[in-house]
Write an enzyme that holds these catalytic residues in place. Structure first.
Site, PDB file in Angstrom:
ATOM      1  N   ASP A 245       0.869  -1.177   0.000  1.00  0.00           N
ATOM      2  CA  ASP A 245       0.000   0.000   0.000  1.00  0.00           C
ATOM      3  C   ASP A 245       0.910   1.232   0.000  1.00  0.00           C
ATOM      4  O   ASP A 245       1.768   1.377   0.866  1.00  0.00           O
ATOM      5  CB  ASP A 245      -0.881  -0.029   1.258  1.00  0.00           C
TER       6      ASP A 245
ATOM      7  N   ASP B  93      -3.667   2.250  -5.336  1.00  0.00           N
ATOM      8  CA  ASP B  93      -2.365   2.230  -4.666  1.00  0.00           C
ATOM      9  C   ASP B  93      -2.140   0.980  -3.828  1.00  0.00           C
ATOM     10  O   ASP B  93      -1.309   0.967  -2.939  1.00  0.00           O
ATOM     11  CB  ASP B  93      -2.190   3.485  -3.788  1.00  0.00           C
ATOM     12  N   GLU B  94      -2.875  -0.062  -4.133  1.00  0.00           N
ATOM     13  CA  GLU B  94      -2.865  -1.215  -3.231  1.00  0.00           C
ATOM     14  C   GLU B  94      -2.942  -2.518  -4.026  1.00  0.00           C
ATOM     15  O   GLU B  94      -3.765  -2.632  -4.941  1.00  0.00           O
ATOM     16  CB  GLU B  94      -4.125  -1.074  -2.368  1.00  0.00           C
TER      17      GLU B  94
END
Ligand code: TTP
Ligand code: MG
Length: 457
Positions: free
Chosen positions: A11, A105-106
């Site tokens: 993350d 973003d993960e």
């Protein structure tokens, strides 16, 4: 159960603000807040410098301004975030082909195909290598968690944030979770938490100590079993590599069949919040709204309709869900309800428009043109095939200069809008590879000033 730490969760740290600080050197080390900067806007994210002032995601921007008046307030540049995201996902793809990207973003990575025999020291080195590589190619920092399952990896990536790594040794999962609030487990929202609290269970260890039967008694068969397994640190979920953002949905199985429309709508509201939260996080809007309803006898229907314009507005999605739900017979009992959106496109003009309407104090129209178009196939759950349209929306639809926006000046080159109003626009001329740059003010209709592109990675 896997016995080796092969699941990795990554993350990125303060993602949108981190990209802004990379592209705007004058903001490095300073509080940066990205979000809807209008009167009704909310914070998408805050840099760690701004978090010290108590600013965080989903806070009204008005409140953020009170707490941190000196921060830079920027509107999102999704095109830049998506470009950064692609580079990061590319780094992960070099590590293993088995990746599930969860949001912009993960992502999860399953190391089984490429590193099936890893132990704690080996995976620690590997994960540090990934973090270093991401920093090297993007300038961004990432936090990583590694463990035997998605549950543990995900919890791990949060433990040493920002710029941290947590490797959870196999066998220590239950101990790691024991002292955490029950809310940290997947699938536990406010209502489930409340129910567990009522039975005196506040931390995960208390759920783990109960028998499965007890937890099933409180939360129902499917949910109760899963929660109990998770509390014990057990999680067999596989990665879902194809799960890119063509559609987003949430569903809940109830511990008893529900017949009360108000109660059903309450569940639907929470699911819609999650779904809309997820798409706004990715800078997407949806055109199709869908509900899935499974009755007491397991017969399942889905109902959907398509809006004229894509939206990411929670009230609009909720209004749609309500109308779809109103048309469904519930008196015999509903055992499962799902809410989803599809037909996802990049952040669209409607949102700018509703921001503008909000600015001038006019509520956007919330009445929906409902059309029940079709029953979607229910066998595979929500099997939509909508295309993710990756058009750059930011560049074309510019009703006015927006703070943070990329611009280019005929003589001075590339810069970004620091502020605008009263017929003036202030631009700072700097980029990722310059030092902090100078500021100049122009008339907002200066013909030498144009909308620019985000810097290339
Ligand atoms: P997160 O990973 O939840 O947050 P973050 O990366 O900003 O910070 P952290 O260091 O805690 O991971 O979300 C990723 C991006 O998604 C975030 O930068 C902005 C966007 N986002 C929203 O737009 N709305 C939201 O409510 C959240 C939580 C995130
Ligand atoms: Mg993040």
């Amino acid at each position: 159960m896997r016995t080796r730490p092969v699941i990795l969760h990554l993350d990125l740290d303060a993602f949108f603000s981190a990209v802004e600080q990379l592209h705007k050197p004058s903001l490095r080390g300073k509080p940066v807040i990205v979000g809807g900067t209008g009167r009704r806007g909310v914070v998408a994210t805050a840099s760690y410098e701004a978090r010290k002032f108590g600013v965080g995601s989903a806070m009204p921007i008005v409140e953020a301004r009170r707490r941190c008046p000196n921060a830079a307030y920027l509107t999102p540049r999704f095109q830049a975030y998506r470009a950064a995201s692609r580079v990061v996902m590319g780094v992960l793809a070099e590590v293993s082909p088995l990746i599930e990207q969860v949001s912009v973003d993960e992502a999860y990575v399953d190391l089984t195909p490429t590193h099936p025999g890893v132990d704690v020291p080996a995976v620690t080195e590997l994960a540090e290598g990934i973090r270093a590589r991401i920093h090297q190619v993007t300038g961004l920092t990432a936090s990583i968690g590694v463990g035997t399952s998605k549950l543990i990896a995900k919890i791990g990536s949060d433990l040493n944030k920002p710029d941290g790594l947590t490797v959870v040794p196999p066998g220590s999962e239950r101990e790691l979770l024991a002292g955490m609030p029950v809310r940290r487990l997947p699938g536990i929202g406010p209502a489930t938490q409340e129910r567990l609290h009522k039975f005196g269970m506040h931390v995960v260890g208390e759920v783990a100590q109960a028998t499965e039967q007890e937890i099933v008694g409180i939360l129902g068969q499917a949910h109760g079993r899963a929660v109990h397994q998770h509390a014990l640190g057990r999680d067999n979920r596989e990665l879902e590599p194809e799960r890119d953002a063509k559609s987003v949905s949430a569903e809940e199985t109830f511990s008893r069949d529900l017949t009360d429309r108000r109660e059903l709508m309450e569940h639907a509201r929470r699911m819609a919040e999650r779904v809309v939260g997820r798409i706004t996080k990715d800078g997407l809007c949806a055109r199709t709204i869908t509900i899935k309803v499974r009755s007491y006898d397991f017969s399942t229907i889905t109902r959907s309709f398509t809006l004229d314009q894509p939206t990411d507005s929670l009230p609009k999605v909720l209004a749609g869900v309500r109308q779809l739900l109103d048309a469904v017979e519930v008196s015999d009992g509903i055992r499962l309800l799902g809410v989803g959106v599809a037909g996802l496109t990049a952040f669209a003009q409607t949102d700018l428009l509703s921001d503008l309407l909000a600015e001038i104090g006019d509520e956007p129209d919330e009445v929906l043109p409902v059309k029940v178009t079709e029953d979607l196939p229910s066998s595979k759950g929500f099997g939509w095939t909508a295309e993710l349209n990756d058009e750059p929306a930011d560049t074309e639809l510019t009703p006015d200069w927006r703070p943070g926006q990329d611009v280019v000046h005929a003589e001075r080159g590339a810069g970004w809008v620091q502020g605008a109003g009263l017929g003036r626009v202030t631009v700072r001329f700097e980029g990722p590879h310059t030092g902090p740059g100078p500021i100049r003010t122009f008339r907002s209709d200066d013909p030498e000033l144009e909308v620019g592109e985000p810097p290339v990675w």
